[in-house]
Design an enzyme around this catalytic site. Structure first.
Site, PDB file in Angstrom:
ATOM      1  N   CYS A   2       9.554   9.941  10.119  1.00  0.00           N
ATOM      2  CA  CYS A   2      10.766  10.349  10.790  1.00  0.00           C
ATOM      3  C   CYS A   2      11.250   9.539  11.797  1.00  0.00           C
ATOM      4  O   CYS A   2      10.618   8.880  12.454  1.00  0.00           O
ATOM      5  CB  CYS A   2      10.724  11.947  11.289  1.00  0.00           C
ATOM      6  SG  CYS A   2      10.168  13.015  10.170  1.00  0.00           S
ATOM      7  N   ARG A  27      11.884   4.823   7.845  1.00  0.00           N
ATOM      8  CA  ARG A  27      10.913   5.860   8.325  1.00  0.00           C
ATOM      9  C   ARG A  27      10.668   7.180   7.513  1.00  0.00           C
ATOM     10  O   ARG A  27       9.974   8.031   8.160  1.00  0.00           O
ATOM     11  CB  ARG A  27      11.034   6.341  10.098  1.00  0.00           C
ATOM     12  CG  ARG A  27      10.889   5.053  10.819  1.00  0.00           C
ATOM     13  CD  ARG A  27      11.377   5.499  12.271  1.00  0.00           C
ATOM     14  NE  ARG A  27      10.201   6.327  12.801  1.00  0.00           N
ATOM     15  CZ  ARG A  27       9.267   5.611  13.522  1.00  0.00           C
ATOM     16  NH1 ARG A  27       9.390   4.335  13.778  1.00  0.00           N
ATOM     17  NH2 ARG A  27       8.286   6.234  14.015  1.00  0.00           N
ATOM     18  N   TRP A  74      10.945  12.568   6.992  1.00  0.00           N
ATOM     19  CA  TRP A  74      10.022  12.432   5.993  1.00  0.00           C
ATOM     20  C   TRP A  74       9.082  13.629   5.958  1.00  0.00           C
ATOM     21  O   TRP A  74       8.624  14.134   7.060  1.00  0.00           O
ATOM     22  CB  TRP A  74       9.009  11.259   6.312  1.00  0.00           C
ATOM     23  CG  TRP A  74       7.944  10.777   5.445  1.00  0.00           C
ATOM     24  CD1 TRP A  74       8.062  10.073   4.366  1.00  0.00           C
ATOM     25  CD2 TRP A  74       6.811  11.299   5.545  1.00  0.00           C
ATOM     26  NE1 TRP A  74       6.906  10.201   3.738  1.00  0.00           N
ATOM     27  CE2 TRP A  74       5.686  10.835   4.237  1.00  0.00           C
ATOM     28  CE3 TRP A  74       5.565  12.066   6.125  1.00  0.00           C
ATOM     29  CZ2 TRP A  74       4.546  11.200   3.803  1.00  0.00           C
ATOM     30  CZ3 TRP A  74       4.486  12.239   5.824  1.00  0.00           C
ATOM     31  CH2 TRP A  74       4.110  11.945   4.749  1.00  0.00           C
ATOM     32  N   ASN A  99      10.129  14.292  15.544  1.00  0.00           N
ATOM     33  CA  ASN A  99       9.148  13.208  14.513  1.00  0.00           C
ATOM     34  C   ASN A  99       7.812  13.921  15.053  1.00  0.00           C
ATOM     35  O   ASN A  99       7.464  13.705  16.006  1.00  0.00           O
ATOM     36  CB  ASN A  99       9.479  12.005  14.849  1.00  0.00           C
ATOM     37  CG  ASN A  99       8.561  10.979  14.316  1.00  0.00           C
ATOM     38  OD1 ASN A  99       7.597  11.241  13.442  1.00  0.00           O
ATOM     39  ND2 ASN A  99       8.629   9.717  15.253  1.00  0.00           N
ATOM     40  N   GLY A 100       7.091  14.101  14.018  1.00  0.00           N
ATOM     41  CA  GLY A 100       5.528  14.533  14.660  1.00  0.00           C
ATOM     42  C   GLY A 100       5.119  15.892  13.692  1.00  0.00           C
ATOM     43  O   GLY A 100       5.949  16.379  12.852  1.00  0.00           O
ATOM     44  N   GLU A 478      -4.389  -5.736  -2.818  1.00  0.00           N
ATOM     45  CA  GLU A 478      -3.017  -5.650  -2.462  1.00  0.00           C
ATOM     46  C   GLU A 478      -2.127  -5.901  -3.528  1.00  0.00           C
ATOM     47  O   GLU A 478      -1.079  -4.948  -3.613  1.00  0.00           O
ATOM     48  CB  GLU A 478      -2.809  -6.854  -1.397  1.00  0.00           C
ATOM     49  CG  GLU A 478      -1.380  -7.079  -1.000  1.00  0.00           C
ATOM     50  CD  GLU A 478      -0.731  -6.009  -0.261  1.00  0.00           C
ATOM     51  OE1 GLU A 478      -1.583  -4.917   0.262  1.00  0.00           O
ATOM     52  OE2 GLU A 478       0.314  -6.051   0.139  1.00  0.00           O
ATOM     53  N   LYS A 482       0.582  -3.036  -4.160  1.00  0.00           N
ATOM     54  CA  LYS A 482       2.065  -3.223  -4.236  1.00  0.00           C
ATOM     55  C   LYS A 482       2.836  -2.792  -5.567  1.00  0.00           C
ATOM     56  O   LYS A 482       3.821  -2.106  -5.377  1.00  0.00           O
ATOM     57  CB  LYS A 482       2.380  -4.887  -4.269  1.00  0.00           C
ATOM     58  CG  LYS A 482       2.139  -5.553  -3.027  1.00  0.00           C
ATOM     59  CD  LYS A 482       3.311  -5.416  -2.137  1.00  0.00           C
ATOM     60  CE  LYS A 482       2.811  -4.076  -1.162  1.00  0.00           C
ATOM     61  NZ  LYS A 482       2.427  -4.526   0.068  1.00  0.00           N
ATOM     62  N   GLU A 485       2.820   1.520  -5.474  1.00  0.00           N
ATOM     63  CA  GLU A 485       3.698   1.863  -4.733  1.00  0.00           C
ATOM     64  C   GLU A 485       5.176   1.758  -4.942  1.00  0.00           C
ATOM     65  O   GLU A 485       6.080   2.570  -4.692  1.00  0.00           O
ATOM     66  CB  GLU A 485       3.407   1.427  -3.128  1.00  0.00           C
ATOM     67  CG  GLU A 485       3.884   0.109  -2.825  1.00  0.00           C
ATOM     68  CD  GLU A 485       3.447  -0.111  -1.292  1.00  0.00           C
ATOM     69  OE1 GLU A 485       3.660   0.728  -0.434  1.00  0.00           O
ATOM     70  OE2 GLU A 485       3.209  -1.322  -1.091  1.00  0.00           O
ATOM     71  N   HIS A 501     -19.889  -3.005 -14.180  1.00  0.00           N
ATOM     72  CA  HIS A 501     -20.615  -1.830 -13.601  1.00  0.00           C
ATOM     73  C   HIS A 501     -19.546  -0.608 -13.837  1.00  0.00           C
ATOM     74  O   HIS A 501     -19.852   0.425 -13.179  1.00  0.00           O
ATOM     75  CB  HIS A 501     -20.978  -2.185 -12.314  1.00  0.00           C
ATOM     76  CG  HIS A 501     -21.926  -3.389 -12.113  1.00  0.00           C
ATOM     77  ND1 HIS A 501     -23.170  -3.140 -12.388  1.00  0.00           N
ATOM     78  CD2 HIS A 501     -21.475  -4.567 -11.579  1.00  0.00           C
ATOM     79  CE1 HIS A 501     -23.762  -4.457 -12.304  1.00  0.00           C
ATOM     80  NE2 HIS A 501     -22.656  -5.318 -11.818  1.00  0.00           N
ATOM     81  N   LYS A 600       7.991   3.893   6.094  1.00  0.00           N
ATOM     82  CA  LYS A 600       7.498   2.624   6.145  1.00  0.00           C
ATOM     83  C   LYS A 600       6.286   2.878   7.697  1.00  0.00           C
ATOM     84  O   LYS A 600       5.245   2.173   7.713  1.00  0.00           O
ATOM     85  CB  LYS A 600       8.531   1.728   6.875  1.00  0.00           C
ATOM     86  CG  LYS A 600       8.031   0.380   7.408  1.00  0.00           C
ATOM     87  CD  LYS A 600       8.647  -0.654   6.774  1.00  0.00           C
ATOM     88  CE  LYS A 600       7.832  -1.882   6.981  1.00  0.00           C
ATOM     89  NZ  LYS A 600       7.042  -2.191   5.796  1.00  0.00           N
TER      90      LYS A 600
HETATM   91  C1  F6R Z   1       2.098  -0.880   1.993  1.00  0.00           C
HETATM   92  C2  F6R Z   1       2.103  -0.699   3.337  1.00  0.00           C
HETATM   93  C3  F6R Z   1       1.325   0.289   3.956  1.00  0.00           C
HETATM   94  C4  F6R Z   1       1.091  -0.061   5.293  1.00  0.00           C
HETATM   95  C5  F6R Z   1       0.289   0.921   6.241  1.00  0.00           C
HETATM   96  C6  F6R Z   1      -0.098   0.517   7.790  1.00  0.00           C
HETATM   97  O1  F6R Z   1       2.893  -1.823   1.497  1.00  0.00           O
HETATM   98  O2  F6R Z   1       3.093  -0.918   3.916  1.00  0.00           O
HETATM   99  O3  F6R Z   1      -0.132   0.520   3.234  1.00  0.00           O
HETATM  100  O4  F6R Z   1       0.407  -1.535   5.443  1.00  0.00           O
HETATM  101  O5  F6R Z   1       0.926   2.040   6.205  1.00  0.00           O
HETATM  102  O6  F6R Z   1       1.163   0.107   8.382  1.00  0.00           O
HETATM  103  P1  F6R Z   1       0.893  -0.676   9.759  1.00  0.00           P
HETATM  104  O7  F6R Z   1       0.961  -1.899   9.377  1.00  0.00           O
HETATM  105  O8  F6R Z   1       2.473  -0.645  10.176  1.00  0.00           O
HETATM  106  O9  F6R Z   1      -0.145  -0.172  10.467  1.00  0.00           O
END
Ligand code: F6R
Length: 605
Positions: A2, A27, A74, A99-100, A478, A482, A485, A501, A600
């Site tokens: 948020c 956010r 969010w 927010n929270g 990773e 990617k 998501e 395995h 994010k």
């Molecule tokens: C994936 C992604 C998330 C962040 C995770 C940690 O593309 O962006 O998995 O890496 O939420 O966020 P930070 O790095 O801001 O602590």
């Protein structure tokens, strides 16, 4: 999660609020809304669409006033429906954005119901609004102070009251809130970036702080109710503005910004950049025996990649812990530990809590690697290094990841040198490799057309397997993260040696298997793993360094990267993974910069 933006402006605040929301949309984007005090009335517009639609609605409703609050959501409590969108009102008097998560909202809701309050949303925020209303006796600051004492959980809030037209109150406990001041007025927001168009000076609120903005006067009050001075910082100019330029999406822009982001980060590490790193004195590193890396998601994968570097170059043991797991279990303390939280935002609730947990257990050597100066983790840590990725807008992290890797690599070299595990000359040789990295990255990014052809082949897949070994195993993880998501294709990363395995059972002609195959000591082992896949009809997509002599064949497509880049090779292979996920998602027509259900900055647990 948020985003909050609020304030008291010299003129109509609505354009500043909308611009702030646009910058905070990363956010959360389940809904958004804005409210202003206009001619003795609190007026609001809310939408389940994006901020650009909100701007249209605000124009149509002629929303105009100097005092306002705004929010991008969010969803935590309650579905993304209009009634749950903020600002949330209590009657026509009190308006709140939040927010929270309020953990005791059920008890408070019941108590308020008993007093005659009715609820029109499912949000915990409405509890805050009514609670403030209940305590209001003509002074909104006092009402917020009294209500805040009853709240348990994490919150950042901004509140305004119809009867005090030039006043906004902010409060924070566990969620970020920053004050921004400039010629246009005084504002509050979840981060400085939201206010970079309208404020030049910033003050981060500390835990338990409230702020009273009244006209031009800004007063911070601590948790004891005492006026307090907090340090003011000048705006760190955003390295890149949040404009798309020639790109279709921020993720694409951010993928292609990586050579520059890495070059800037390297310059800072070598003391040639604009920023000073708050790194430990060399003597502080000489007796490090163990490195504990804390992070979530992509940042955790950066930490996982770096473990090998710490062991190899520094001769210390290293463990990358998922922050949300680490914070809830007993663990054995070891002397000589350096705790390294890794985070793009510096606000991720689990990583911040894990850092505090480590500190409470007695760890005092903490060094945060982060992309946001002044963030909660940076402030909480003894030392910090700010990566120079610049603002990352796309929800899927890209340039933050590679710049984190650069910082972690340099830290491993530095510790190794201070401990005498590697010589000064060896350390200098390794650091020089960073200098040539941006050009090597450009060469890889030039492979985009080949990656697009792979994307075409993968667009209809339902499942994809990613394989790697050694420091490339986290790159497989990773790559899978990617893809899932942003394209919503189910993907899993595995260490290639684990294939037989279990996961080999999944391999059929319908299963694409993406392999990151650097020309390192494990290549011949990896080749055997690839043969195991081919023998079962699996379709291989291999990222191979040109010098591996791996060639395309029946059931195997190959993209050749320019050449093996030694220990830094993960930073090149991951670029292909990022571009692949991006182009598959483009073909599937998903909302790439704002994938469903995600946000994010994950500031709730
Ligand atoms: C994936 C992604 C998330 C962040 C995770 C940690 O593309 O962006 O998995 O890496 O939420 O966020 P930070 O790095 O801001 O602590």
């Amino acid at each position: 999660m948020c985003g909050i933006v609020a304030g008291v402006a010299r003129q109509n605040i609505v354009p500043a609020l909308l611009e702030g929301l646009r910058r905070l949309e990363y956010r959360g984007y389940d809904s958004c809304g804005v409210a202003v005090l206009q001619r003795g009335e609190a007026r609001r517009v809310r939408t389940l669409a994006r901020v650009c639609a909100l701007a249209e609605d605000a124009r149509a409703e002629a929303l105009d006033g100097p005092t306002g609050i705004a929010h991008t959501r969010w969803a935590t409590h309650g579905m993304p429906v209009i009634d749950n969108a903020h600002p949330i009102f209590s009657g026509e008097q009190i308006a709140v954005v939040h927010n929270g998560i309020i953990e005791n909202h059920e008890q408070l809701r019941q108590a308020l119901r008993n007093k005659g309050y009715t609820f029109s949303s499912q949000t915990d925020t409405e509890v805050i609004a009514h609670l403030i209303h209940e305590h209001y006796r003509g002074d909104i600051l006092a009402a917020v102070q009294n209500a805040a004492r009853l709240l348990q959980g994490a919150y950042a809030i901004a509140v305004m009251c119809r009867d005090e037209p030039e006043r906004v109150i902010g409060a924070r406990q566990g969620s970020p809130l920053v004050i921004g001041m400039g010629a246009q007025g005084a504002f509050l927001a979840s981060d400085t970036f939201a206010l970079s168009g309208c404020a030049e000076r910033f003050v981060y609120l500390e835990e338990g702080d409230l702020v009273d903005i009244e006209g031009r006067r800004v007063q911070v009050i601590d948790r004891e109710g005492q006026p307090v001075e907090r340090r003011e910082i000048a705006m760190q100019r955003a390295a890149w503005d949040a404009e798309l330029g020639a790109y279709r999406h921020f993720m694409q822009k951010e993928i292609f910004e990586q050579p520059v982001a890495v070059a800037r980060t390297v310059a800072t590490l070598l003391g040639r950049g604009e920023q000073q790193a708050a790194m430990p004195e060399p003597a502080e590193l000489a007796d490090i025996e163990h490195v504990l890396l804390l992070g979530c998601g992509t940042s955790h994968y950066a930490a996982l990649t770096a473990c090998g570097w710490f062991e190899h170059f520094a001769g210390v043991t290293a463990r990358a812990e998922i922050a949300s797991e680490y914070r809830y279990r007993d663990h054995v303390r070891r002397g000589g530990t350096l705790v390294v939280p890794v985070s793009q935002s510096g606000e991720t609730a689990d990583t911040l809590a894990a850092l505090r947990y480590a500190q409470a257990a007695g760890e005092d050597r903490t060094l945060t690697i982060c992309n946001v100066a002044g963030s909660a983790m940076v402030r909480q840590s003894r030392w910090s290094f700010i990566t120079e990725a610049g603002v990352e807008v796309g929800v899927a992290s890209t340039k933050a990841f590679t710049t984190q890797l650069v910082a972690l690599f340099a830290l491993a070299i530095q510790i190794g040198r201070q401990r005498g595990h590697i010589s000064d000359a060896e350390a200098a040789t390794q650091m020089r490799k960073l200098d040539a990295l941006p050009d090597a990255m450009r060469d890889v990014l030039a492979r985009e057309p080949e990656v697009m052809a792979w994307a075409e082949a993968l667009r209809k897949s339902e499942h994809v397997l990613y394989l790697g070994r050694g420091t490339h195993y986290p790159i497989a993880l990773e790559g899978a993260l990617k893809l899932k998501e942003i394209s919503y294709i189910h993907a899993e990363g595995y260490p290639a040696g684990e294939l037989k395995h279990g996961p080999l059972a999944l391999v059929t002609r319908a299963m694409p298997v993406i392999v990151t195959a650097p020309n390192d000591a494990l290549l011949h082992k990896l080749k055997s793993n690839m043969e195991e896949v081919r023998a079962r009809g699996g379709q291989l997509y291999v990222l191979a360094d040109l010098d591996t002599e791996l060639m395309g064949a029946q059931g195997m497509r190959v993209i050749h990267l320019p050449r093996w880049y030694g220990v830094l090779s993960p930073l090149l292979h991951v670029l292909v993974m990022q571009m692949l996920a991006y182009h598959v998602a483009c073909l599937r027509g998903t909302d790439i910069d704002k994938p469903r259900n995600l946000a994010k900055s994950v500031t709730v647990e």
